[in-house]
Enzyme design. Sequence first.
Site, short mmCIF file in Angstrom:
data_model
loop_
_atom_site.label_atom_id
_atom_site.label_comp_id
_atom_site.label_asym_id
_atom_site.label_seq_id
_atom_site.Cartn_x
_atom_site.Cartn_y
_atom_site.Cartn_z
N GLY A 184 12.42 3.64 6.86
CA GLY A 184 12.01 5.03 7.11
C GLY A 184 12.25 5.41 8.57
O GLY A 184 12.04 4.60 9.48
N LYS A 234 10.38 7.31 10.04
CA LYS A 234 9.03 7.40 10.62
C LYS A 234 8.86 6.35 11.72
O LYS A 234 8.31 6.63 12.78
CB LYS A 234 8.03 7.19 9.49
CG LYS A 234 6.66 6.70 9.88
CD LYS A 234 5.84 7.83 10.42
CE LYS A 234 4.43 7.44 10.79
NZ LYS A 234 4.13 6.06 10.99
N TYR A 279 0.86 -1.18 0.00
CA TYR A 279 0.00 0.00 0.00
C TYR A 279 0.90 1.23 0.00
O TYR A 279 0.84 2.09 0.88
CB TYR A 279 -0.98 0.00 1.18
CG TYR A 279 -2.29 0.66 0.79
CD1 TYR A 279 -3.17 0.02 -0.06
CD2 TYR A 279 -2.61 1.93 1.23
CE1 TYR A 279 -4.35 0.63 -0.47
CE2 TYR A 279 -3.77 2.55 0.84
CZ TYR A 279 -4.64 1.89 -0.01
OH TYR A 279 -5.80 2.50 -0.41
N LEU A 280 1.72 1.27 -1.03
CA LEU A 280 2.86 2.18 -1.05
C LEU A 280 2.45 3.64 -1.17
O LEU A 280 1.46 3.97 -1.83
CB LEU A 280 3.78 1.80 -2.21
CG LEU A 280 4.26 0.34 -2.19
CD1 LEU A 280 5.07 0.03 -3.44
CD2 LEU A 280 5.08 0.05 -0.94
N HIS A 281 3.24 4.50 -0.54
CA HIS A 281 3.03 5.95 -0.63
C HIS A 281 4.38 6.62 -0.90
O HIS A 281 5.40 5.92 -1.05
CB HIS A 281 2.37 6.47 0.65
CG HIS A 281 3.06 6.03 1.91
ND1 HIS A 281 4.36 6.39 2.22
CD2 HIS A 281 2.65 5.24 2.92
CE1 HIS A 281 4.70 5.87 3.37
NE2 HIS A 281 3.68 5.15 3.81
N ARG A 282 4.37 7.95 -0.93
CA ARG A 282 5.60 8.67 -1.29
C ARG A 282 6.75 8.39 -0.32
O ARG A 282 7.92 8.54 -0.68
CB ARG A 282 5.32 10.18 -1.38
CG ARG A 282 4.58 10.56 -2.67
CD ARG A 282 4.40 12.06 -2.76
NE ARG A 282 3.48 12.56 -1.74
CZ ARG A 282 3.80 13.42 -0.77
NH1 ARG A 282 5.01 13.93 -0.71
NH2 ARG A 282 2.90 13.82 0.11
N HIS A 308 7.49 5.43 0.97
CA HIS A 308 8.15 4.22 0.44
C HIS A 308 8.96 4.57 -0.81
O HIS A 308 10.06 4.07 -1.01
CB HIS A 308 7.11 3.17 0.04
CG HIS A 308 6.31 2.62 1.18
ND1 HIS A 308 4.96 2.87 1.32
CD2 HIS A 308 6.66 1.84 2.23
CE1 HIS A 308 4.51 2.25 2.39
NE2 HIS A 308 5.50 1.63 2.97
#
Length: 273
Positions: A140, A142, A24-27, A29
């Site tokens: 990340g 995060k 469910y990749l986002h920026r 990743h």
Amino acid sequence: MSTVAELRAALPREGVGFVPTMGYLHRGHLALVERARRENPFVVVSVFVNPLQFGPGEDYHRYPRDLERDRALLQEAGVDLLFAPGVEEMYPEGFATRVQVEGPLTALWEGAVRPGHFQGVATVVARLFLLVQPQRAYFGEKDYQQLLVVRRMVRDLGFPVEVVGVPTVREEDGLALSSRNVYLSPETRKKAPVLYRALLAMREVAGQGGSVAEALRAGEEALRAVPEFRRVYLAIVHPETLLPLSDWVAGARGIVAGRFPEARLIDNLEVYP
Ligand code: PAF
């Protein structure tokens, strides 16, 4: 590809950069992928929602998944190999091994709230490292505690892997990107930057010469502005041990976690340079 045999046949002997993900990749990743592409001739991304790192009652079953979208994004990003195994491929029948990093790194903070979580992370990352045999692996900031746990495991077990931490990518209003942000209602979404605001408030006090206790008070006050956010922890910690600080050290990290009605969010920031 989804099997270990296919993966083994397709891997080059060296020069592999690896980005493990749960999809469910986002920026955020994609920032890991970009960095991996810059630093390695061959980039492998794994997409695997790892059941071992979810506790009972957590969101394993509803964790967002969209492999076709992930595949398209990774192709566009120039990834050489996508490894998306099923649970039976990663943990064949009878799989009974666990990797446990001991001590405060896994007992505190997320470890205290999510028992077994870091054991699940360490186990899957160790298994993935042995399968993919990367030279470098990208995580990340995060999930700062996860990054430290993986670094500890790599050092302790002597994996020949360089662990690279990549700065958090944020929305314009400061919310850290996370696959779980899709859980947030539009109302909550507007309030979600409160975590980042609390971290910034702590950094500002530090920058003005305030003490750790004063910075914490400023962070707490920022959180109070959004009563729907139920804080689980807000702390200023040592950047390597994650032990709470009473005096500043270089790289001191602010960490925060808590719940909105629909989702639990975490964030962190260096608050003292
Ligand atoms: O950060 C994540 O997405 C996961 O914890 C990881 C590192 C892919 C292990 O499942």
